[in-house]
Enzyme design. Structure first.
Site, PDB file in Angstrom:
ATOM      1  N   SER A 292       0.797  -1.220   0.000  1.00 36.49           N
ATOM      2  CA  SER A 292       0.000   0.000   0.000  1.00 36.49           C
ATOM      3  C   SER A 292       0.831   1.271   0.000  1.00 36.49           C
ATOM      4  CB  SER A 292      -0.931  -0.046   1.216  1.00 36.49           C
ATOM      5  OG  SER A 292      -1.014   1.208   1.834  1.00 36.49           O
ATOM      6  N   LYS A 293       0.449   2.152  -0.884  1.00 37.84           N
ATOM      7  CA  LYS A 293       1.120   3.441  -1.043  1.00 37.84           C
ATOM      8  C   LYS A 293       1.114   4.198   0.292  1.00 37.84           C
ATOM      9  CE  LYS A 293      -0.196   7.678  -3.441  1.00 37.84           C
ATOM     10  NZ  LYS A 293      -0.949   8.241  -4.541  1.00 37.84           N
ATOM     11  N   ARG A 294       0.016   4.058   1.023  1.00 35.98           N
ATOM     12  CA  ARG A 294      -0.160   4.800   2.271  1.00 35.98           C
ATOM     13  C   ARG A 294       0.639   4.188   3.420  1.00 35.98           C
ATOM     14  NH1 ARG A 294      -4.236   4.527   5.544  1.00 35.98           N
ATOM     15  NH2 ARG A 294      -5.220   2.954   4.234  1.00 35.98           N
ATOM     16  N   LYS A 295       0.605   2.857   3.508  1.00 38.89           N
ATOM     17  CA  LYS A 295       1.203   2.213   4.683  1.00 38.89           C
ATOM     18  C   LYS A 295       2.657   1.794   4.503  1.00 38.89           C
ATOM     19  CE  LYS A 295      -3.060  -0.138   5.940  1.00 38.89           C
ATOM     20  NZ  LYS A 295      -3.609  -1.449   5.771  1.00 38.89           N
TER      21      LYS A 295
END
Ligand code: GLU
Length: 546
Positions: A292-295
């Protein structure tokens, strides 16, 4: 209804030329049989995901190994996602990992423009054509209208979307349409779907094999109210006119495939081959999930550059994820160039590819150990220049000195290579103790400070730069013996209680004093590299700190 008149009223684009023009302007490519035209078609969001490299490599390998063409198309139809300078980021990050485009955005090429925003005329020409054939129509529904439909569908557990009885504008009368236009109501252009969801087909996906596809029945938007096409429509027109033969893309697009199949059909274009590759996943405790790009910082391509992973290592690792027989090949031919590996779509994973950073690190260590003296120097220097501190940049001013450091710490120039380093950042940080500007140790000894101090000073007095390694070690032993440390390991093992410790404990004190670290490569060599003056100064400084 006069559909020609309607098409002109809906799309009054003066620049449109007869359709034959576009077919002639973008002719079939003359390529060898079996050659593939592939592309990477990212949105210019400024963020490059590891998945972009994954897809890019697959498409690049297939095109280049088949004697075809690999191009870059920028899918910038969504203004909200666009970021200034994003195309430069795409080029720079893919170039770093050795992905070469033959043509495309910011490069030359006969099939451009390669920015979708610059291709409005072509999309308009074909949307207009569909209207003329009754295969597309204007829709005046507002956001609120669509929201109401959505709510109704959710409440009644119906399939979501704009289709059948919910396609409110599908059967507007001529009067209604012109009244709406006269009232200046905004409209989109929708496909008049000919499909039926009760009909299923077998579709051959190049990666997944035969899959079952349900026909599309959604009247999807093809042109938005500002005349900009949707991804679905634009990609169909572009893949046709850029003469793409094979589309390898992420499996998140699989659910849109029925729409794409129908669009190619109504446009009268030959469908390219499609292969949907699985997304990159990672283990999160016991569960697998998408990277994930976010995590996950490692989801971003910039992570690998900032850390200074060698591009060949990342490329090699990606190949292990992409082709199931690559690893076997690599073990068999460890010194062959990656380009020589015969890439095969059939060997691409059908389900999720599991990202394992430990494995990447392993491959990276091996790659670092393959670099020649010059390559290692250039690679670390380039990293420091881009990402290092001012002090780290300065490490590279004295090349001869740095080469000595690298010969010791990486074994460059020698036969026995060390595999200590995963990436440039780690390497440059680790060798920091060779440079006074960054030498700020937190001396932590395992023995009484007063004793350590005596030992350091005693060794300092005995130290002679001209000593070879054996003479040097004799002096370490002499100091050890003087202060009650065993110099003979056998004697020490027989009765450890009779000594403070042994000679390796003394060596550790000297090591900490001169490098700040308890573990380093050969200490005699380190002192040789540091030079007499600096070695003595460090011993002195360490003793004074106690
Ligand atoms: N623009 C799409 C994306 O950003 C490309 C999908 C495709 O390759 O067709 O992923």
């Amino acid at each position: 209804m006069d559909l020609n008149k309607l098409a002109n009223a809906l799309i009054p684009d003066e620049s449109i030329r007869p359709l034959e023009y576009y077919e002639a302007r973008y002719p079939e490519r003359t390529l060898e049989k079996g050659a593939h035209v592939t592309r990477l078609a990212p949105s210019p969001t400024g963020f490059m995901h590891l998945g972009n490299l994954y897809v890019a490599l697959a498409n690049e390998r297939i095109a280049h190994q088949s004697g075809g063409v690999f191009y870059l198309r920028i899918e910038d139809t969504d203004e909200k996602r666009k970021v200034e300078g994003a195309v430069e980021v795409i080029h720079a990050s893919l170039k770093y990992f050795g992905v070469r485009f033959d043509e495309g955005a910011d490069l030359c090429g006969e099939y451009g423009p390669y920015y979708q925003r610059q291709r409005a005329e072509i999309y308009h020409a074909y949307a207009k054509e569909l209207i003329k054939k009754g295969l597309a129509y204007p829709c005046f529904c507002t956001e609120e209208d669509l929201e109401k439909t959505r709510e109704h569908q959710t409440e009644n557990k119906l399939l979501p979307g704009y289709y059948g009885e919910f396609a409110k504008c599908r059967n507007l009368t001529e009067e209604e349409i012109y009244a709406n236009l006269a009232a200046g109501r905004p409209y989109v252009i929708r496909l008049r779907s000919q499909g039926n969801v009760d009909v299923k087909h077998t579709f051959h996906d190049e990666v997944k094999g035969d899959i079952t596809i349900t026909e599309n029945n959604q009247d999807v938007v093809i042109l938005k109210s500002d005349g900009i096409p949707t991804y679905h429509f634009a990609h169909a027109v572009d893949d046709h006119f850029m003469r793409t033969t094979l589309v390898i893309r992420g499996e998140e697009w699989l659910s849109s495939l029925p729409i794409h199949i129908e669009l190619f059909k109504v446009l009268g274009f030959r469908l390219p081959k499609y292969g949907h590759n699985c997304s990159i996943q990672k283990m999160d405790d016991e569960t697998r999930r998408k990277l994930s790009k976010r995590k996950d910082p490692e989801a971003s391509l910039s992570f690998y550059r900032e850390q200074g992973y060698h591009p060949t290592a990342v490329r090699t690792y990606m190949m292990t994820l992409l082709n199931s027989n690559f690893e076997e090949w690599m073990l068999k031919f460890p010194d062959k160039d990656l380009e020589e590996f015969k890439y095969s779509i059939g060997k691409m994973g059908k389900s999720g590819a599991l990202f394992d950073i430990l494995k990447l690190n392993d491959i990276s260590k091996t790659q670092m150990a393959k670099l020649s003296e010059e390559e290692a120097y250039d690679f670390l220097k380039a990293w420091a220049n881009e990402f290092g501190t001012a002090a780290q940049k300065a490490y590279f001013a004295d090349k001869a000195y740095m080469l000595k450091v690298l010969a010791l710490c990486m074994g460059v120039g020698g036969k026995k290579r060390r595999k200590d380093f995963i990436c440039a950042k780690q390497a440059v940080e680790t060798i920091g103790y060779f440079f006074d500007e960054t030498f700020a140790p937190a001396y932590a000894y395992r023995f009484d400070n007063a004793l350590v101090k005596k030992i350091l000073l005693s060794f300092k007095n005995a130290y002679a730069y001209a000593d070879d390694s054996a003479a040097w070690f004799d002096k370490v032993k002499a100091v050890a013996g003087e202060y009650g440390f065993a110099t003979d390991m056998k004697a020490y093992k027989a009765d450890p209680a009779a000594f403070f410790g042994n000679v390796s404990d003394v060596a550790e004190m000297l090591r900490i004093a001169t490098t700040g670290l308890a573990n380093t490569p050969d200490l005699w060599t380190i002192m040789q590299i540091l030079g007499e003056e600096r070695t003595l100064a460090r011993l002195e400084k360490a003793a004074a700190a106690l």
